[in-house]
Design a protein around this motif. Structure first.
Motif, mmCIF file in Angstrom:
data_model
loop_
_atom_site.group_PDB
_atom_site.id
_atom_site.type_symbol
_atom_site.label_atom_id
_atom_site.label_comp_id
_atom_site.label_asym_id
_atom_site.label_seq_id
_atom_site.Cartn_x
_atom_site.Cartn_y
_atom_site.Cartn_z
ATOM 1 N N LYS A 100 0.852 -1.196 0.000
ATOM 2 C CA LYS A 100 0.000 0.000 0.000
ATOM 3 C C LYS A 100 0.888 1.246 0.000
ATOM 4 O O LYS A 100 1.774 1.388 0.838
ATOM 5 C CB LYS A 100 -0.915 0.004 1.227
ATOM 6 N N LEU A 101 0.651 2.156 -0.944
ATOM 7 C CA LEU A 101 1.440 3.379 -1.066
ATOM 8 C C LEU A 101 0.515 4.587 -1.201
ATOM 9 O O LEU A 101 -0.597 4.482 -1.705
ATOM 10 C CB LEU A 101 2.368 3.330 -2.279
ATOM 11 N N ALA A 102 1.001 5.735 -0.755
ATOM 12 C CA ALA A 102 0.257 6.981 -0.911
ATOM 13 C C ALA A 102 1.225 8.154 -0.909
ATOM 14 O O ALA A 102 2.248 8.130 -0.225
ATOM 15 C CB ALA A 102 -0.767 7.140 0.211
ATOM 16 N N THR A 103 0.904 9.173 -1.701
ATOM 17 C CA THR A 103 1.660 10.424 -1.698
ATOM 18 C C THR A 103 0.770 11.517 -1.130
ATOM 19 O O THR A 103 -0.371 11.681 -1.577
ATOM 20 C CB THR A 103 2.102 10.799 -3.118
ATOM 21 N N LEU A 104 1.273 12.237 -0.141
ATOM 22 C CA LEU A 104 0.477 13.267 0.529
ATOM 23 C C LEU A 104 1.149 14.626 0.377
ATOM 24 O O LEU A 104 2.270 14.838 0.840
ATOM 25 C CB LEU A 104 0.322 12.930 2.015
ATOM 26 N N LEU A 105 0.470 15.542 -0.292
ATOM 27 C CA LEU A 105 0.936 16.913 -0.379
ATOM 28 C C LEU A 105 0.866 17.514 1.027
ATOM 29 O O LEU A 105 -0.204 17.575 1.622
ATOM 30 C CB LEU A 105 0.034 17.692 -1.338
ATOM 31 N N THR A 106 2.013 17.944 1.548
ATOM 32 C CA THR A 106 2.112 18.262 2.971
ATOM 33 C C THR A 106 2.372 19.751 3.202
ATOM 34 O O THR A 106 3.365 20.296 2.728
ATOM 35 C CB THR A 106 3.256 17.449 3.615
ATOM 36 N N GLN A 107 1.479 20.382 3.947
ATOM 37 C CA GLN A 107 1.680 21.774 4.336
ATOM 38 C C GLN A 107 2.341 21.815 5.719
ATOM 39 O O GLN A 107 1.935 21.074 6.623
ATOM 40 C CB GLN A 107 0.350 22.515 4.375
ATOM 41 N N ILE A 108 3.330 22.675 5.863
ATOM 42 C CA ILE A 108 4.038 22.801 7.137
ATOM 43 C C ILE A 108 4.039 24.265 7.566
ATOM 44 O O ILE A 108 4.438 25.146 6.804
ATOM 45 C CB ILE A 108 5.471 22.257 7.038
ATOM 46 N N GLU A 109 3.585 24.482 8.790
ATOM 47 C CA GLU A 109 3.480 25.839 9.299
ATOM 48 C C GLU A 109 4.843 26.376 9.721
ATOM 49 O O GLU A 109 5.642 25.666 10.337
ATOM 50 C CB GLU A 109 2.517 25.880 10.486
ATOM 51 N N VAL A 110 5.096 27.642 9.368
ATOM 52 C CA VAL A 110 6.320 28.323 9.758
ATOM 53 C C VAL A 110 5.943 29.618 10.480
ATOM 54 O O VAL A 110 4.778 30.029 10.481
ATOM 55 C CB VAL A 110 7.216 28.639 8.533
ATOM 56 N N ASP A 111 6.929 30.257 11.085
ATOM 57 C CA ASP A 111 6.712 31.515 11.793
ATOM 58 C C ASP A 111 6.858 32.675 10.809
ATOM 59 O O ASP A 111 7.887 32.805 10.150
ATOM 60 C CB ASP A 111 7.741 31.634 12.922
ATOM 61 N N ARG A 112 5.829 33.507 10.712
ATOM 62 C CA ARG A 112 5.888 34.639 9.777
ATOM 63 C C ARG A 112 7.033 35.593 10.103
ATOM 64 O O ARG A 112 7.503 36.338 9.242
ATOM 65 C CB ARG A 112 4.563 35.401 9.774
ATOM 66 N N ASP A 113 7.515 35.573 11.360
ATOM 67 C CA ASP A 113 8.607 36.445 11.783
ATOM 68 C C ASP A 113 9.957 35.729 11.806
ATOM 69 O O ASP A 113 10.922 36.242 12.384
ATOM 70 C CB ASP A 113 8.310 37.012 13.175
ATOM 71 N N ASP A 114 10.031 34.559 11.203
ATOM 72 C CA ASP A 114 11.300 33.835 11.150
ATOM 73 C C ASP A 114 12.353 34.719 10.488
ATOM 74 O O ASP A 114 12.137 35.275 9.402
ATOM 75 C CB ASP A 114 11.119 32.541 10.349
ATOM 76 N N PRO A 159 12.705 29.159 6.203
ATOM 77 C CA PRO A 159 12.274 29.234 7.608
ATOM 78 C C PRO A 159 12.222 27.859 8.253
ATOM 79 O O PRO A 159 12.109 26.832 7.571
ATOM 80 C CB PRO A 159 10.873 29.847 7.501
ATOM 81 N N LEU A 160 12.292 27.833 9.578
ATOM 82 C CA LEU A 160 12.237 26.570 10.310
ATOM 83 C C LEU A 160 10.815 26.007 10.306
ATOM 84 O O LEU A 160 9.845 26.752 10.457
ATOM 85 C CB LEU A 160 12.686 26.781 11.755
ATOM 86 N N PRO A 161 10.683 24.697 10.141
ATOM 87 C CA PRO A 161 9.353 24.081 10.226
ATOM 88 C C PRO A 161 8.880 24.033 11.673
ATOM 89 O O PRO A 161 9.643 23.679 12.569
ATOM 90 C CB PRO A 161 9.592 22.671 9.674
ATOM 91 N N LYS A 162 7.628 24.411 11.905
ATOM 92 C CA LYS A 162 7.078 24.434 13.250
ATOM 93 C C LYS A 162 6.043 23.336 13.491
ATOM 94 O O LYS A 162 6.020 22.712 14.547
ATOM 95 C CB LYS A 162 6.437 25.802 13.527
ATOM 96 N N ILE A 191 1.540 29.940 6.769
ATOM 97 C CA ILE A 191 1.340 30.590 8.065
ATOM 98 C C ILE A 191 -0.165 30.702 8.307
ATOM 99 O O ILE A 191 -0.976 30.443 7.410
ATOM 100 C CB ILE A 191 1.974 31.995 8.110
ATOM 101 N N ARG A 192 -0.538 31.090 9.516
ATOM 102 C CA ARG A 192 -1.932 31.394 9.831
ATOM 103 C C ARG A 192 -2.126 32.911 9.754
ATOM 104 O O ARG A 192 -1.353 33.671 10.333
ATOM 105 C CB ARG A 192 -2.274 30.910 11.241
ATOM 106 N N ASP A 193 -3.180 33.336 9.028
ATOM 107 C CA ASP A 193 -3.465 34.762 9.010
ATOM 108 C C ASP A 193 -4.261 35.160 10.253
ATOM 109 O O ASP A 193 -4.481 34.330 11.148
ATOM 110 C CB ASP A 193 -4.189 35.154 7.719
ATOM 111 N N ARG A 194 -4.700 36.380 10.311
ATOM 112 C CA ARG A 194 -5.381 36.866 11.510
ATOM 113 C C ARG A 194 -6.704 36.151 11.768
ATOM 114 O O ARG A 194 -7.199 36.136 12.903
ATOM 115 C CB ARG A 194 -5.608 38.373 11.386
ATOM 116 N N ASP A 195 -7.268 35.573 10.717
ATOM 117 C CA ASP A 195 -8.512 34.833 10.869
ATOM 118 C C ASP A 195 -8.285 33.347 11.110
ATOM 119 O O ASP A 195 -9.236 32.571 11.181
ATOM 120 C CB ASP A 195 -9.388 35.020 9.623
ATOM 121 N N GLY A 196 -7.019 32.954 11.205
ATOM 122 C CA GLY A 196 -6.695 31.553 11.430
ATOM 123 C C GLY A 196 -6.635 30.712 10.177
ATOM 124 O O GLY A 196 -6.518 29.481 10.249
ATOM 125 N N ASN A 197 -6.723 31.350 8.993
ATOM 126 C CA ASN A 197 -6.679 30.613 7.734
ATOM 127 C C ASN A 197 -5.231 30.389 7.293
ATOM 128 O O ASN A 197 -4.349 31.212 7.564
ATOM 129 C CB ASN A 197 -7.417 31.390 6.644
#
Length: 319
Positions: A100-114, A159-162, A191-197
């Motif tokens: 069983k195999l799968a490829t997952l497009l992965t989002q990683i959050e970083v610090d906007r002030d990095d 930037p560093l991955p968080k 990153i997360r914007d002010r609305d959390g998106n």
């Protein structure tokens, strides 16, 4: 054993090779053979780099003048989809039919002030001559740095991955025995914007740092960083250079290695292997199994005895 394997972008596209689909597929097929040998004995999760590939897409995007060039997060997603498709397909061909195999497009959050956003240092794309680098800098506003005599590359923020956004999905797939290709290109930086998106950022996360975070989050036993370099070298580029074969985390300092290439590998290996019972390895793709056994490459563990050997051959720098 559960192993996270990070494939360097230059392990999938050799230095100096034309960046064609055919060349990349041929290299991925060779990589799949080495990965399949590990997958037959262990549970593996595969991450990969995309430096050469995302740089090529950026060049192609900049050449089309009818629309503004796409930002790096979207180009990164494109490159990750391309590489993930090739890796998954060649692994499917190399492993038993019921795998069983799968490829997952992965989002990683970083610090906007990095601070990395103010100091680009991650090389992407092809190598340029001095004249070509000047033209690219003038035409696109890219930051270019010299990597050697008359060899220049574009550099971007790293930037560093968080936090891995899809970590629960990844854990579920791993627990179900799926060979997962994920965190490609270091993940897509958001990153997360002010609305959390979630919002994409113009950057490329170092894939070894991202893969190290992944290894930590899924409880891996081993973490392998495979590239086109035989091992980590002390005093690289000098007459005193020597390969570091076995070392404890407290015996190796990332600051002694180039920030845009081997430094993050050493940092990721040291961080992961600092917990007893876990090992990290750095070396060539074709030596994957031997690195795991301590017979090739550089092995980092809390129980290792440091050993350095003179290396008569000049060592290339990692990417």
């Amino acid at each position: 054993m559960r192993i996270v394997v990070a494939l360097g972008g230059n392990a999938l596209l050799k230095r100096g090779e034309p960046m064609t689909a055919e060349v990349q597929r041929a290299n991925v097929r060779k990589a799949a053979e080495a990965l399949a040998a590990l997958a037959r004995e262990h549970d593996i999760v595969v991450a990969h780099g995309n430096g050469p590939q995302v740089g090529l897409l950026a060049l192609q995007a900049a050449a089309y003048k009818e629309v503004a060039p796409y930002p790096l997060d979207i180009l990164g997603a494109e490159s990750v989809g391309m590489i993930g498709y090739l890796v998954e397909q060649e692994l499917t061909n190399a492993l038993p039919a019921d795998t069983k195999l799968a490829t997952l497009l992965t989002q990683i959050e970083v610090d906007r002030d990095d601070p990395a956003f103010d100091k680009p240092e991650k090389p992407i794309g092809p190598v340029y001559s001095s004249d070509e680098a000047k033209k690219a800098r003038d035409a696109h506003g890219w930051v270019m740095v010299e990597e050697g005599y008359e060899k220049w590359r574009r550099v971007v923020p790293s930037p560093l991955p968080k936090r891995i956004i899809q970590i629960e999905t990844l854990r579920l797939l791993v627990e179900l025995g799926v060979v997962v290709v994920c965190a490609g290109g270091g993940g897509i930086p958001v990153i997360r914007d002010r609305d959390g998106n979630l919002v994409g950022m113009e950057a490329v996360i170092d894939k070894d740092r991202a893969a190290g975070l992944l290894a930590e989050e899924i409880g891996a036993d081993a973490f392998l960083m495979l590239t086109d370099v035989e091992a980590v070298y002390a005093d690289w580029g000098t007459s005193q250079q020597r390969a570091i074969r076995h070392v404890r985390p407290d015996q190796i300092d990332p600051a002694n290695f180039p920030a845009g290439s081997m430094g993050p590998k050493v940092e990721a290996a040291r961080t992961f292997a600092s917990r007893p019972g876990r090992i990290a390895g750095i070396g060539r793709l074709e030596d994957a199994a031997a690195i795991l056994e301590g017979a090739a490459g550089t092995l980092v563990s809390s129980t290792a005895i440091a050993a350095m050997h003179n290396d008569p051959e000049p060592a290339p720098e990692a990417s």
